[in-house]
Structure formats: C-alpha cells, structure tokens
Design a protein around this motif. Structure first.
Motif, short mmCIF file in Angstrom:
data_model
loop_
_atom_site.label_atom_id
_atom_site.label_comp_id
_atom_site.label_asym_id
_atom_site.label_seq_id
_atom_site.Cartn_x
_atom_site.Cartn_y
_atom_site.Cartn_z
N ILE A 19 -1.05 -4.92 6.30
CA ILE A 19 -1.76 -4.16 5.26
C ILE A 19 -0.53 -4.12 4.12
CG2 ILE A 19 -2.34 -1.91 4.22
CD1 ILE A 19 -3.32 -1.39 7.31
N ARG A 20 -0.99 -4.54 2.99
CA ARG A 20 0.02 -4.79 1.99
C ARG A 20 -0.49 -3.98 0.59
NH1 ARG A 20 4.07 -7.91 3.70
NH2 ARG A 20 3.50 -9.68 4.79
N ARG A 21 0.48 -3.43 -0.28
CA ARG A 21 0.13 -3.03 -1.39
C ARG A 21 0.55 -3.96 -2.55
NH1 ARG A 21 2.17 2.74 -4.30
NH2 ARG A 21 0.82 2.61 -6.25
N TYR A 26 -4.58 -1.54 -2.05
CA TYR A 26 -4.02 -2.03 -0.87
C TYR A 26 -4.96 -2.92 -0.19
CZ TYR A 26 -0.88 1.85 -0.85
OH TYR A 26 0.00 2.87 -1.12
N GLU A 66 -6.38 7.03 -0.03
CA GLU A 66 -5.36 6.61 -1.40
C GLU A 66 -4.64 7.93 -1.50
OE1 GLU A 66 -6.88 4.25 -4.64
OE2 GLU A 66 -8.69 4.48 -3.66
#
Length: 68
Positions: A19-21, A26, A66
C-alpha cells in the motif's frame, strides 16, 4: 520482520500486498500472493483506495478511511 505491518493469519503470504501513497491517493498492489487481494469482495490486482473500501487479505479484513 521487513514489513511495516505484519499480519499473522490464514491465507496470508509472507509478502502479500503493498500500500503506497502517491500525492493525495493511496493505492494497493497485490505482490503475486497465493490467495490474492479482494477489494469490496472482488479479486483485484491493483487499485486506488477510496473512503470506505474493504480490503480482504486472507482472513483479515480492513476498511480504508482517509485521514483528515
């Protein structure tokens, strides 16, 4: 031990997903896990996460919220 979050559960691979922002979004990507990742009950390889999305990884279930 190399993961930011470690989950001990049934059907979860050693390196299951990422999981990346990126900017305001995201995203998750399945890391070719044995059992896949389900987004809102649909097996999905990668997607942008939206408020209230449900991710299932093995027997673990997460709801995406969020931050403010």
């Amino acid at each position: 031990p190399q993961a930011t979050i470690s989950i001990d559960g049934i059907g979860i691979s050693r390196q299951h997903l990422s999981i990346r922002r990126t900017g305001p979004e995201y995203t998750f990507t399945d890391l070719d896990s044995a059992n896949g990742v389900y987004l809102n009950s649909v097996k999905t390889h990668a997607a942008v996460l939206r408020e209230g999305d449900v991710l299932q990884v093995g027997d673990a279930i997460f709801v995406f919220h969020e931050g403010a």
